[in-house]
Write a protein that holds these residues in place. Structure first.
Motif, short mmCIF file in Angstrom:
data_model
loop_
_atom_site.label_atom_id
_atom_site.label_comp_id
_atom_site.label_asym_id
_atom_site.label_seq_id
_atom_site.Cartn_x
_atom_site.Cartn_y
_atom_site.Cartn_z
N ASP A 52 28.07 44.91 21.70
CA ASP A 52 27.37 44.44 20.51
C ASP A 52 27.26 42.92 20.62
N ASP A 55 22.22 38.76 17.70
CA ASP A 55 20.78 38.54 17.90
C ASP A 55 20.11 39.59 18.80
N GLN A 56 20.84 40.65 19.16
CA GLN A 56 20.23 41.75 19.90
C GLN A 56 20.01 42.91 18.94
N SER A 57 18.86 43.55 19.01
CA SER A 57 18.52 44.61 18.05
C SER A 57 19.31 45.89 18.29
N SER A 58 19.83 46.07 19.50
CA SER A 58 20.63 47.25 19.80
C SER A 58 21.72 46.86 20.79
N VAL A 60 23.85 46.31 24.08
CA VAL A 60 23.48 46.04 25.47
C VAL A 60 24.40 46.89 26.35
N ILE A 95 22.31 37.82 29.32
CA ILE A 95 22.91 37.92 27.99
C ILE A 95 24.31 38.54 27.98
N SER A 96 24.76 39.02 29.12
CA SER A 96 26.13 39.55 29.14
C SER A 96 26.73 39.42 30.51
#
Length: 96
Positions: A52, A55-58, A60, A95-96
């Protein structure tokens, strides 16, 4: 050393330690939130994570290789930070 049986489904983990190995690689030591022992794993085995991230909609989804010998207490993951593509430096990093 007494290993647990493999589990199915999701399991929550806590980052117990974070060690900077180099400028781009960080090792994370993850311990099970439930405190139960880990299942035995083979060298090179990987885990799939649902992260989680703000700013990510779902969530990752990522897979990371375990970077330590089998033990019952933690998983060690050594993760490389990905910069923006060299030919597109204005793009965001991984992003991760």
């Amino acid at each position: 050393m007494s290993f647990a049986e493999p589990w199915q489904g999701n399991r929550r983990f806590i980052v117990d330690q974070k060690i900077k190995e180099s400028e781009v690689i960080t090792s994370f030591y993850l311990v099970p939130e439930d405190g139960k022992p880990l299942a035995y794993y083979q060298p090179g085995q990987y885990l799939i994570f649902e992260l989680d991230i703000p700013d990510q909609s779902s969530p990752v989804i990522r897979s990371y290789t375990i970077s330590d010998a089998p033990n019952t207490r933690y998983y060690r993951l050594s993760i490389k930070k990905e910069p923006p593509p060299k030919d597109q430096p204005n793009l965001p990093p991984g992003i991760s």
